[in-house]
Design a protein around this motif. Sequence first.
Motif, PDB file in Angstrom:
ATOM      1  N   ASP A  55       5.187  -9.075 -30.463  1.00 42.75           N
ATOM      2  CA  ASP A  55       3.629  -7.901 -30.335  1.00 42.75           C
ATOM      3  C   ASP A  55       3.428  -7.330 -29.141  1.00 42.75           C
ATOM      4  O   ASP A  55       4.622  -6.933 -28.616  1.00 42.75           O
ATOM      5  CB  ASP A  55       2.832  -9.349 -29.512  1.00 42.75           C
ATOM      6  CG  ASP A  55       1.621  -9.114 -29.546  1.00 42.75           C
ATOM      7  OD1 ASP A  55       1.351  -7.926 -29.258  1.00 42.75           O
ATOM      8  OD2 ASP A  55       0.945  -9.807 -29.833  1.00 42.75           O
ATOM      9  N   ASP A  56       3.313  -6.180 -29.758  1.00 36.78           N
ATOM     10  CA  ASP A  56       3.370  -4.867 -28.631  1.00 36.78           C
ATOM     11  C   ASP A  56       1.945  -4.944 -27.424  1.00 36.78           C
ATOM     12  O   ASP A  56       2.593  -3.467 -26.630  1.00 36.78           O
ATOM     13  CB  ASP A  56       2.679  -3.287 -29.738  1.00 36.78           C
ATOM     14  CG  ASP A  56       1.582  -3.448 -30.025  1.00 36.78           C
ATOM     15  OD1 ASP A  56       0.978  -4.339 -30.433  1.00 36.78           O
ATOM     16  OD2 ASP A  56       0.900  -2.162 -30.515  1.00 36.78           O
ATOM     17  N   ASP A  57       1.570  -6.324 -27.141  1.00 38.97           N
ATOM     18  CA  ASP A  57       0.739  -6.064 -26.156  1.00 38.97           C
ATOM     19  C   ASP A  57       0.926  -6.301 -25.168  1.00 38.97           C
ATOM     20  O   ASP A  57       1.266  -8.358 -25.482  1.00 38.97           O
ATOM     21  CB  ASP A  57      -0.494  -6.535 -26.770  1.00 38.97           C
ATOM     22  CG  ASP A  57      -1.981  -7.007 -25.953  1.00 38.97           C
ATOM     23  OD1 ASP A  57      -1.158  -6.505 -24.514  1.00 38.97           O
ATOM     24  OD2 ASP A  57      -3.162  -6.846 -26.339  1.00 38.97           O
TER      25      ASP A  57
ATOM     26  N   ALA B  26       0.138  -7.787 -22.303  1.00 42.10           N
ATOM     27  CA  ALA B  26      -0.536  -9.056 -22.043  1.00 42.10           C
ATOM     28  C   ALA B  26      -0.913  -9.980 -23.129  1.00 42.10           C
ATOM     29  O   ALA B  26      -0.585 -11.125 -22.733  1.00 42.10           O
ATOM     30  CB  ALA B  26      -2.174  -8.439 -21.861  1.00 42.10           C
ATOM     31  N   ILE B  27      -0.546 -10.071 -24.197  1.00 35.90           N
ATOM     32  CA  ILE B  27      -0.423 -11.244 -24.813  1.00 35.90           C
ATOM     33  C   ILE B  27       1.100 -11.685 -25.009  1.00 35.90           C
ATOM     34  O   ILE B  27       1.229 -13.148 -24.753  1.00 35.90           O
ATOM     35  CB  ILE B  27      -0.579 -10.380 -27.026  1.00 35.90           C
ATOM     36  CG1 ILE B  27      -1.868 -10.124 -26.426  1.00 35.90           C
ATOM     37  CG2 ILE B  27      -0.405 -11.694 -27.547  1.00 35.90           C
ATOM     38  CD1 ILE B  27      -3.186 -11.167 -26.824  1.00 35.90           C
TER      39      ILE B  27
ATOM     40  N   SER C 196       8.545  -6.259 -28.993  1.00 34.42           N
ATOM     41  CA  SER C 196       7.332  -5.383 -28.931  1.00 34.42           C
ATOM     42  C   SER C 196       6.972  -4.984 -29.924  1.00 34.42           C
ATOM     43  O   SER C 196       5.748  -4.129 -29.892  1.00 34.42           O
ATOM     44  CB  SER C 196       7.480  -4.323 -27.699  1.00 34.42           C
ATOM     45  OG  SER C 196       9.070  -3.228 -27.651  1.00 34.42           O
ATOM     46  N   ASN C 197       8.144  -5.194 -31.187  1.00 34.77           N
ATOM     47  CA  ASN C 197       7.755  -4.419 -32.819  1.00 34.77           C
ATOM     48  C   ASN C 197       8.110  -5.695 -33.621  1.00 34.77           C
ATOM     49  O   ASN C 197       8.835  -6.654 -33.327  1.00 34.77           O
ATOM     50  CB  ASN C 197       7.747  -2.896 -32.185  1.00 34.77           C
ATOM     51  CG  ASN C 197       9.105  -2.351 -31.821  1.00 34.77           C
ATOM     52  OD1 ASN C 197      10.305  -2.867 -33.253  1.00 34.77           O
ATOM     53  ND2 ASN C 197       9.598  -2.002 -30.409  1.00 34.77           N
TER      54      ASN C 197
ATOM     55  N   ASP D 233       2.443 -10.937 -34.324  1.00 33.39           N
ATOM     56  CA  ASP D 233       1.684  -9.662 -34.637  1.00 33.39           C
ATOM     57  C   ASP D 233       0.691  -8.517 -35.466  1.00 33.39           C
ATOM     58  O   ASP D 233       2.016  -8.259 -36.599  1.00 33.39           O
ATOM     59  CB  ASP D 233       1.352  -8.974 -32.851  1.00 33.39           C
ATOM     60  CG  ASP D 233       0.078  -8.583 -33.450  1.00 33.39           C
ATOM     61  OD1 ASP D 233      -0.385  -8.186 -33.463  1.00 33.39           O
ATOM     62  OD2 ASP D 233      -0.072  -7.280 -32.285  1.00 33.39           O
TER      63      ASP D 233
ATOM     64  N   MET E  50       1.578  -3.731 -35.288  1.00 29.59           N
ATOM     65  CA  MET E  50       2.805  -3.021 -34.091  1.00 29.59           C
ATOM     66  C   MET E  50       3.576  -1.882 -34.970  1.00 29.59           C
ATOM     67  O   MET E  50       3.188  -1.718 -36.055  1.00 29.59           O
ATOM     68  CB  MET E  50       3.654  -4.397 -34.450  1.00 29.59           C
ATOM     69  CG  MET E  50       3.274  -6.056 -34.042  1.00 29.59           C
ATOM     70  SD  MET E  50       4.814  -6.944 -33.629  1.00 29.59           S
ATOM     71  CE  MET E  50       5.234  -7.384 -35.311  1.00 29.59           C
TER      72      MET E  50
ATOM     73  N   ALA F 155      -5.794  -9.558 -34.797  1.00 30.79           N
ATOM     74  CA  ALA F 155      -8.162  -9.237 -34.034  1.00 30.79           C
ATOM     75  C   ALA F 155      -9.061  -8.882 -34.827  1.00 30.79           C
ATOM     76  O   ALA F 155      -9.910  -9.292 -34.095  1.00 30.79           O
ATOM     77  CB  ALA F 155      -7.660  -7.980 -32.736  1.00 30.79           C
TER      78      ALA F 155
ATOM     79  N   LYS G 242      -7.204 -12.911 -31.619  1.00 31.24           N
ATOM     80  CA  LYS G 242      -7.208 -11.905 -30.254  1.00 31.24           C
ATOM     81  C   LYS G 242      -8.823 -12.047 -30.059  1.00 31.24           C
ATOM     82  O   LYS G 242      -9.277 -11.478 -31.228  1.00 31.24           O
ATOM     83  CB  LYS G 242      -6.187 -10.919 -30.579  1.00 31.24           C
ATOM     84  CG  LYS G 242      -5.105 -11.021 -30.312  1.00 31.24           C
ATOM     85  CD  LYS G 242      -4.780  -9.304 -30.155  1.00 31.24           C
ATOM     86  CE  LYS G 242      -3.084  -9.399 -30.681  1.00 31.24           C
ATOM     87  NZ  LYS G 242      -2.184  -8.399 -30.632  1.00 31.24           N
TER      88      LYS G 242
END
Length: 248
Positions: A25-27, A29-30, A49-50, A69, A72, A97, A118
Amino acid sequence: MRLLNRTNERHEDNNPHQRKILVADDDPAILRLVEVALSGQRYQLVTVSNGLEALKMYRDGEYQLLLIDVMMPYVDGFTVTERIRSRSDVPIIIITARDGTDDVVHGFELGADDYITKPFRTAELQARVEAIIRRVEGYQHRKASPIVRIGDLEIDEPRHKVLLAGEDVNLTPMEFELLYFLAANSGQVFDREVLFREVWGYEYVGQTNLVDVCVRRLREKIEEQPSKPRRILTVRGVGYKLADGGSL
């Protein structure tokens, strides 16, 4: 009506080994939320992250679950899911999302086993992950069950193997679970709520198309004409059933 299922065959977790989970996931916070939700002795997390990093990091047999995710950079979650599913049946939960959209359905069509939307709560993520892990590890922990044969379809539960006319059929973990449940109760009709509870292991979420998409994917793999199924039948207004051997 007696259902042949495995939801009551839950075992205590005495396995000292951690379950290794790849999270993409690139977020940030997630990623932090996932780490909080799944921290402890049961899980070992590897985070990227990707999608490109996820593909580079993934190794067959190394991970017990993937959390991917959808949106990404470099390589999106759909592509990651499709590429990994083409060579592995590792359970995949997609993170999206946009609940109830074509994104969710598309993820299932590519071979995802479940999804989470999300923003999500830690308890919800824990429940989804534990349900998937419990199902997959059930193959090793439950007592060996008889092989189910219906016509030229053979489901070998202990070995997690399906044969159609003697040929291997490659199924994802949840496709196998759905087929086994229907086969073990062949001829009986089940609505989506029952199938969701018995196969995915938690209560039905009315807006999801997961059951329907999983049925469609199964038909593509075991029916001669998926648009005119003879094995997995739709009972209009009720749900689905697997035809017994006498009706094939």
